[in-house]
Design an enzyme around this catalytic site. Sequence first.
Site, short mmCIF file in Angstrom:
data_model
loop_
_atom_site.label_atom_id
_atom_site.label_comp_id
_atom_site.label_asym_id
_atom_site.label_seq_id
_atom_site.Cartn_x
_atom_site.Cartn_y
_atom_site.Cartn_z
N ARG A 114 49.81 57.06 23.11
CA ARG A 114 49.35 57.90 24.81
C ARG A 114 48.57 57.16 25.31
O ARG A 114 48.04 57.65 26.01
CB ARG A 114 49.46 58.96 24.71
N ARG B 268 49.80 76.21 22.60
CA ARG B 268 49.30 75.06 23.73
C ARG B 268 50.95 75.36 24.35
O ARG B 268 50.27 75.18 26.46
CB ARG B 268 49.39 73.76 23.80
N ASP C 96 61.16 65.83 23.47
CA ASP C 96 60.27 67.38 23.69
C ASP C 96 61.34 68.30 22.68
O ASP C 96 60.55 69.13 21.78
CB ASP C 96 59.75 68.20 24.32
N LYS D 77 55.34 74.56 31.29
CA LYS D 77 54.74 74.17 31.24
C LYS D 77 54.49 72.70 32.05
O LYS D 77 53.22 72.44 31.89
CB LYS D 77 53.49 73.62 29.86
N ASN D 78 55.32 71.77 31.44
CA ASN D 78 54.85 70.28 32.28
C ASN D 78 55.90 70.38 33.78
O ASN D 78 55.09 68.87 33.85
CB ASN D 78 56.11 70.12 30.93
N CYS E 55 47.02 60.73 20.46
CA CYS E 55 47.46 62.48 20.03
C CYS E 55 48.49 62.26 19.12
O CYS E 55 48.79 61.49 18.27
CB CYS E 55 47.98 63.38 20.81
C1 EPZ Z 1 55.10 63.46 29.64
O1 EPZ Z 1 54.28 63.25 28.73
C2 EPZ Z 1 55.31 65.27 28.98
N1 EPZ Z 1 53.78 65.82 29.46
C3 EPZ Z 1 55.29 65.20 27.53
O2 EPZ Z 1 55.47 66.94 26.48
C4 EPZ Z 1 56.67 64.73 27.26
O3 EPZ Z 1 57.47 64.19 26.35
C5 EPZ Z 1 56.79 63.02 28.27
O4 EPZ Z 1 56.36 63.67 29.49
C6 EPZ Z 1 58.57 62.73 28.30
O5 EPZ Z 1 59.32 63.06 28.54
C7 EPZ Z 1 53.75 66.58 29.89
O6 EPZ Z 1 54.30 67.05 31.01
C8 EPZ Z 1 52.28 67.32 30.32
P1 EPZ Z 1 55.49 59.22 29.76
P2 EPZ Z 1 53.74 61.69 29.41
O7 EPZ Z 1 54.11 59.00 30.80
O8 EPZ Z 1 53.29 62.03 31.34
C9 EPZ Z 1 54.18 55.56 27.15
C10 EPZ Z 1 55.41 67.78 25.34
O9 EPZ Z 1 55.66 68.34 24.21
N2 EPZ Z 1 53.07 55.41 28.26
O10 EPZ Z 1 56.67 59.63 30.29
O11 EPZ Z 1 52.50 61.06 28.71
C11 EPZ Z 1 53.97 56.64 26.22
O12 EPZ Z 1 53.09 56.11 25.08
C12 EPZ Z 1 54.69 66.58 25.72
O13 EPZ Z 1 55.28 68.78 25.93
C13 EPZ Z 1 53.22 54.13 28.39
O14 EPZ Z 1 52.93 53.24 27.03
O15 EPZ Z 1 55.30 61.05 29.03
C14 EPZ Z 1 55.41 57.48 25.62
O16 EPZ Z 1 54.84 56.52 24.19
C15 EPZ Z 1 54.65 65.59 24.55
N3 EPZ Z 1 52.23 53.71 29.14
C16 EPZ Z 1 56.32 56.86 26.62
O17 EPZ Z 1 55.48 56.00 27.75
C17 EPZ Z 1 51.54 54.28 30.01
O18 EPZ Z 1 50.74 54.43 30.53
C18 EPZ Z 1 56.54 58.37 27.42
O19 EPZ Z 1 55.83 58.74 27.88
C19 EPZ Z 1 52.52 56.18 30.07
C20 EPZ Z 1 53.05 55.95 28.83
#
Ligand code: EPZ
Length: 418
Positions: A121, A397, A305, A22-23, A116
Site C-alpha cells: 500500500r 472495520r 474488494d 465505507k469507501n 497492511c
Molecule cells: C481504495 O484503496 C479502497 N479503500 C480499497 O478498499 C480498494 O480495494 C481500492 O481502493 C481499490 O479499489 C478505500 O477507499 C478506503 P488504490 P486505495 O490507491 O485507495 C497501488 C476495502 O476492502 N498504489 O486504488 O488504497 C496500491 O498498492 C479496501 O474496502 C501504489 O502503488 O487503493 C494497490 O496495489 C481495501 N501507489 C493499487 O495501487 C500509490 O501511491 C490500488 O490502490 C497508491 C496505490
Amino acid sequence: MSKYIIKGGEKLSGEVNISGSKNASLPILAASILNRKKVKLYNVPDISDVRTTCEILESLGCKIEKINNVLIIDSEKMENTVIPDDLMRKLRSSVILAGAILARFKKVSFSLPGGCDIGTRPIDLHLKNFKKIGIKISENSRYIECICDKIESKTIELDFPSVGATENLILASIYGNHEIIINNAAMEPEIVDLANFLNKLGAKIYGAGTNIIKVLGVKKLKELASYTIMPDRIEAGTFLVAGAITKGSIKINKVNTIHLGPVISKLKKCGCEILTDNNCMYINGNKNTTAVDIKTMPYPGFPTDLQPIFSTYLTICKGTSIVTENIFENRFKFMQEIKRMGAKVKFESNSIIIKGIKKLHSANLECTDLRGGAAMVLAALNSDGVSEISKLDYLFRGYENFDIKLKKLGANITREEN
Ligand code: EPZ
C-alpha cells in the site's frame, strides 16, 4: 476479542438493507473540514473505520456529533495539522486526510502509513503528483511534511488509476485560482460521491466517474451542507454471494445495482438467477452452479474488494475457476484459511486455480483482513457443522451489524466476546 459461532447449512431467505458506503464515507469525512464550518452527513455506516476517522478529526480540533447513522461535523475550531502517528497506523486510508488538511491550512504532517494485510500500500502516486501541482514535500524516516502556498495549474497523468491518489489530488486542489486536470483518474463510484458532496458545497469538479477529472480552484465553500452517503456496493455484493453460497433466495434493498454490473453478470454466468430494479435486487442461488474465471480490474471492472468473497463461492461451484488479482499483491492470504474447510485451491503468482467441490466442511478460522474475514463467514454458512471465526476486528472495520443482518436472513450465527 470477538468471535462468531456459525452452524452452517441454512439457506438464507428474506430481505436485507444495505448500509452507507465505507469507501465513500472516509474521503467525504476528510472533505467535511473544507468549508471550515458545519457539515451534516446521512447514511454513514457505524463501522470502526468511520469511528477511527472521527477520532482523528477530533484530535485535530473538530467537534463531531453522532446520532445513529447521522454525523454532524463542526470543523470551525480545527487548528492542528499533524495526523497522530498511532491513529495513522490504525487506518492506512487516513492518508486521504492529508489533501484536505493541506487545502485548508496549506500544510500537513503525517507518518508513513504502514502496509497492511493485502499489500504494501505505498503512497508514491499521491506524493509524486502532489509535487507536480506545487506542493513541497520533505520526508524523514518517520514523518512526511507537505507545505503549499499556491496550487499550480497542471495536467497530470496517474501511472495507475489509484482511488486514493485521485481523491487526495481532488481534495488538495479545492481552493485556489488554478485548473488541475487528472488523466487516468480512478473511476470508482466513491469518487463520484466525493465530487457530488464537494460540488454541493460549491467546489468545481468536473468529470468524476470518467478517467479525466478537472478541478477549478475556488475561493470559498458554502458554510453548511448536508449530504447522504451512497450505498456500499461491496457490502451489497457480499450479500449477493451470501445468497448464492447458501443456495438461498434474498432481496437486497437500498443498493445502486449499476455499481455491481460485473459481479451480477459473473453470478448469472455461474447459474444464479438475479433480478434487478434500480435500487434493489433479488438473487436465487438454489441452482446447479458452475465455475467461472475472474480477473480483478479498476472500476468498472470486477472489484478487487469482492475477489475474496467471490473466490470463496467458486470453491463450491462445479468445475475449475481461475481467479487473477491484478490490484493488490497479497490478496489471497484468506484462502489459506478457507482451504482448512476442504477447498481445493492451487496458488500461482497473482492467480489461484480453484477446483470446485460439493460442500465445505466446518473449521475454526482466523480473519486475515476485512474482505477475507467476510469470505470466511460465508464459507462457514455453506459448510456442514459448527465453525468459529475469530479476529473479527478486521471485519468490524467495514461491515455494520453483519451478524444481525445475516441472522435476520435465517443464518445460525452468534457473536461471542471473550
Ligand atoms: C481504495 O484503496 C479502497 N479503500 C480499497 O478498499 C480498494 O480495494 C481500492 O481502493 C481499490 O479499489 C478505500 O477507499 C478506503 P488504490 P486505495 O490507491 O485507495 C497501488 C476495502 O476492502 N498504489 O486504488 O488504497 C496500491 O498498492 C479496501 O474496502 C501504489 O502503488 O487503493 C494497490 O496495489 C481495501 N501507489 C493499487 O495501487 C500509490 O501511491 C490500488 O490502490 C497508491 C496505490
